[in-house]
Design an enzyme around this catalytic site. Structure first.
Site, PDB file in Angstrom:
ATOM      1  N   ASP A 152       0.866  -1.185   0.000  1.00 54.13           N
ATOM      2  CA  ASP A 152       0.000   0.000   0.000  1.00 54.13           C
ATOM      3  C   ASP A 152       0.901   1.233   0.000  1.00 54.13           C
ATOM      4  OD1 ASP A 152      -1.770  -2.107   0.513  1.00 54.13           O
ATOM      5  OD2 ASP A 152      -3.053  -0.875   1.800  1.00 54.13           O
ATOM      6  N   LYS A 220      -6.852   3.390  -3.494  1.00 46.82           N
ATOM      7  CA  LYS A 220      -7.244   3.415  -2.084  1.00 46.82           C
ATOM      8  C   LYS A 220      -7.405   4.858  -1.629  1.00 46.82           C
ATOM      9  CE  LYS A 220      -5.213   2.040   2.405  1.00 46.82           C
ATOM     10  NZ  LYS A 220      -4.156   1.257   3.057  1.00 46.82           N
ATOM     11  N   LYS A 256     -10.296   0.438  -2.573  1.00 44.80           N
ATOM     12  CA  LYS A 256     -10.221   0.218  -1.130  1.00 44.80           C
ATOM     13  C   LYS A 256     -10.460   1.526  -0.369  1.00 44.80           C
ATOM     14  CE  LYS A 256      -7.026  -1.138   2.570  1.00 44.80           C
ATOM     15  NZ  LYS A 256      -5.684  -1.659   2.909  1.00 44.80           N
TER      16      LYS A 256
END
Lengths: 320, 477
Positions: A152, A220, A256
């Site tokens: 991430d 995300k 996400k």
């Protein structure tokens, strides 16, 4: 998966052409987007649909701890919980992944073993992203070598807000390369925008396209360290972006939302939005995740209520 | 993964349906002299109740009650006192909102989502808003003298909301009313009568007479009615205008529409799609200001239509009482017949007809969300009001062509403009001959905003400060 940069090589070839492309995307009317998100939030999900949604939401959780006070003991406990969220009920599914800082990856990996639960690591000078590219890449490689299944990363928001789109793009491309493993078992790349800092929905649409063109597997919303974190309108715009990107390229990108999703009711609102905006293909942990910590117990309590017909207090669910 | 929403029906048990309803005259429910008629649920064709039909004598009794209440009580009462009643009514509407919403959806066929989130809250807001004006009329600029007795005839598409639009300003200004709800949707007006009793509104201030066209004519023609307010079809509106011509009665008419919803190439495209859907499928398209003509700039027409069709595929048509229903039942067999006829004409005239796959219930009156592409100004479906979930899609090349096409209609009630360019919005708002122009939104209703039409869409304004003019003697100034 092919590198999408090639499909848009004429767009991403120069700062000027990238800027023209991103600024040529259709605008987002904030009032309208908020109204649409609120309207989807009024769907009433009951009985069988609710049971289905709760199990799916649990399977989509990236169980997260990103604190200075994290220890090996703490992340081991979290990993155990990820595999068996409800020890009292073996039918309860495992979560999708455990998300930690790079130095905790090996410990988590060892605990999870062959459970099928992934290890995700934040990297690239998370959460601010304020470091030289070399350091960000080293951070990434460190996590990948330790066995992270997913990385991430955070984008350079300063570069994005000052209009240096190509710099942001090239950084994502470089991090994606750093996710590679010799065996071909590359770590999947999630790109965090920190939408609370980008602020406008026009920016959210532009950065979504930028990241998808650069080869993100997932886009995300947030680090969880900045308020507001994930919101329904921001997620709406990102779901529209992945839907449109598949239409244009045939490739699916995951979404996400992370941070601020605390109740089962909220999680179900997101699933309704996934279903009606991106479409049912995205209703899968491979394509939609919740970045969360406290959400899991809320989902478990609702799940127990559905299966037993009774509410039980927080003491009946593990704290890890 | 397939995510099927389980049925989520709102319970009917909150509504106390009576087998039969009388007329509400002088604060009491009384039997009518005419025959009675049945009101049904358009979603199931189930008979909900028998309702009295008011004949000329009943209407006369109602007007007399209204006159008495006006002369002896309501016109003499200080505005601050009238306001108290209106506030009380508004609060009771909020307290009984679920009951009102369920009953509205049962009788009308509209989704509970809309009656719960739009109709009933806006109804309460209207009473709150005009309650605030009751003691401030001298600041509105139309004088403070009420007209007297208002005869009000309202349609079936927003039964309770149209009642609020009529009753709230009339009462705030010191008038008393005789109101006739539509024959297919009388029940919420009768529940409103109960609310008037609950609020201790003086007898005769609000009188509700049920019936069909004949009852409406009796109200309009009654010599002691000072003001006629009508919302409904242009055809009936014209008849009313003829009937009151030369009588000295004041009249406001809110009639049909064939609104253009204009999408420019720089529009926020996903929100424009939502606006188109909301513009024509809200309330099954039973909306006088519905965006029934989509004018889309040719350069983005294909992309927009593709997105619109995809979005229409997610619309949930069915049981109005299910909380997840987006599009409910057509209000009556007669209306369904008209929608079918005009749609068949559209097809015969060569327009491309499309509906998403959707299963319709066996009983009741249903029509799928439908669009017609390749429509030109010469097609009947581009000119006549269908009053159903049917959208005609036309294209344009330049802003001036959009204005020309949008204005090329006998109607002029509303219009929508979708663009990210502020200057274009202002230019279009000035050029469009429509009472309401929405920019980057559609079908937004607020009690503070005046509403009404140009040309055959009517005369007069309802809502806002302007709405007071229709009920005060200085309103012509």
């Amino acid at each position: 998966m092919p590198t999408t940069a090639t499909d848009y090589s004429d767009v991403t070839g120069s700062e000027a052409s990238l800027r023209r492309f991103l600024h040529g995307l259709p605008g987002v009317d904030q009032v309208g987007a908020e109204a649409r998100a609120a309207a989807l939030g009024t769907r009433s999900i009951k009985t069988t649909a609710k049971a289905q949604a709760l199990d799916l939401a649990i399977r989509m959780v990236d169980l997260t701890t990103l604190e200075g006070q994290d220890t090996h003991g703490k992340v081991r406990a979290l990993a155990s919980k990820a595999m068996r969220p409800d020890p009292a009920d073996p039918t309860c599914p495992a979560v999708a992944a455990v998300c930690v800082y790079p130095d905790m990856v090996a410990t988590v990996k060892q605990t999870l073993g062959s459970s099928g639960v992934n290890v995700a690591a934040v990297a690239t000078a998370f959460p601010s992203g304020r470091a030289a590219l070399d350091i960000k890449l080293a951070d990434t490689r460190d996590a990948v070598e330790a066995g992270a299944d997913e990385i991430d990363m955070v984008i350079d928001r300063g570069a994005f807000l000052s209009g240096h789109y190509l710099r942001v793009f090239e950084e994502i491309v470089a991090v994606r390369e750093a996710c590679a493993r010799p065996g071909g078992d590359d770590a999947h790349l999630k790109v965090i925008f920190e939408t609370g800092e980008l602020q406008t929905l026009d920016n959210v649409r532009r950065v979504s396209w930028l990241a998808m063109m650069a080869g993100a597997h997932f886009i995300k919303t947030s680090t969880g360290k900045v308020q507001p974190a994930a919101t329904l309108p921001v997620t709406l715009v990102m779901l529209e972006a992945v839907r449109d990107f598949r239409e244009a390229t045939g490739q699916m990108v995951g979404v996400k939302p992370a941070g601020g999703i605390r109740t089962a009711k909220d999680a179900i609102k997101y699933l309704v939005m996934v279903n009606e905006v991106a479409g049912p293909d995205w209703l899968d942990p491979a394509w939609f995740r919740f970045g969360a910590s406290t959400l899991l117990n809320e989902l478990l309590m609702q799940r127990t209520k559905m299966t037993t017909g009774r509410y039980s207090g927080p003491d009946y669910f593990t704290l890890d | 993964m397939d995510f099927t929403y389980a049925p989520a029906p709102e319970s009917r048990s909150i509504v106390d349906l009576k087998a039969s309803y009388g007329l509400f005259i002088s604060g009491q429910f009384v039997d009518g002299h005419g025959s009675s008629f049945k009101t049904i649920s358009p979603a199931t064709e189930e008979v909900l109740a028998e309702v009295a039909e008011a004949d000329d004598a009943d209407v006369d009794a109602a007007v007399k009650a209204a006159r008495r209440a006006h002369t002896r009580v309501w016109s003499r009462m200080p505005g601050s006192e009238r306001a108290k009643y209106l506030y009380r009514i508004a609060r009771i509407i909020q307290e009984r909102s679920r009951e009102l919403a369920v009953l509205e959806s049962l009788d009308n066929g509209k989704p509970i989502k809309e009656s719960r989130d739009v109709d009933v809250p806006v109804v309460a807001a209207h009473f709150f808003y005009y309650a605030g004006w009751a003691d401030k009329l001298e600041h509105a600029g139309f004088g403070t003298t009420p007209l007297g007795v208002a005869g009000q005839v309202i349609p079936w598409n927003f039964p309770l909301l149209m009642l609020a639009w009529k009753v709230a300003p009339a009462l705030a200004c010191g008038n008393t009313v005789v109101l006739k709800p539509a024959e297919t949707t009388p029940l919420t007006a009768l529940l409103f009568a109960e609310i008037c009793q609950q609020a201790d509104l003086p007898p005769g201030v609000v009188n509700i007479v049920t019936g069909a066209g004949g009852t409406g004519q009796a109200i309009v023609a009654h010599p002691d009615v000072d003001k006629v307010a009508f919302t409904g079809s242009t055809e009936v509106g014209k008849a009313i205008a003829r009937a009151v011509a030369g009588t000295g009665k004041k009249v406001t008419l809110e009639l049909g529409g064939k609104a253009a919803n204009i999408v420019f190439d720089d529009a926020p495209i996903d929100q424009a799609v939502e606006g188109i859907v909301n513009g024509i499928f809200f309330n099954q398209g039973h909306v006088c200001c519905a965006g029934s003509r989509l004018l889309v700039q040719e350069s983005v027409a294909d992309e927009l239509l593709e997105r619109l069709k995809r979005r229409m595929g997610t619309l949930r048509v069915g049981d109005p009482l299910d909380k997840n229903t987006d599009v409910g039942a057509i209000n009556s067999a007669a209306q369904l017949q008209r929608i079918r006829e005009l749609s068949d004409v559209g097809e015969a005239e060569g327009a491309g007809r499309w509906s998403p796959p959707c299963e319709l219930p066996d009983r009741g009156f249903w029509f799928p969300p439908t669009i017609f592409t390749g429509v030109s100004q010469a097609h009947r479906i581009a000119r006549e009001e269908i009053f159903g979930p049917v959208l005609s899609v036309l294209t344009f090349r330049t802003p001036s062509e959009a204005v020309e096409k949008a204005n090329n209609t006998p109607y002029g009630l509303s219009a929508g403009v979708w663009t990210e360019k502020g200057s274009l919005i202002l230019h279009m708002a000035g050029a469009l001959k429509a009472g309401v122009v929405w920019a980057n939104t559609f079908n937004k209703f607020d009690p503070t905003s005046p509403f009404g039409g140009y040309k055959e869409s009517g005369q007069g304004r309802e809502g806002g400060r302007h709405g007071l003019a229709a009920y005060l003697k200085g309103g012509d100034l």
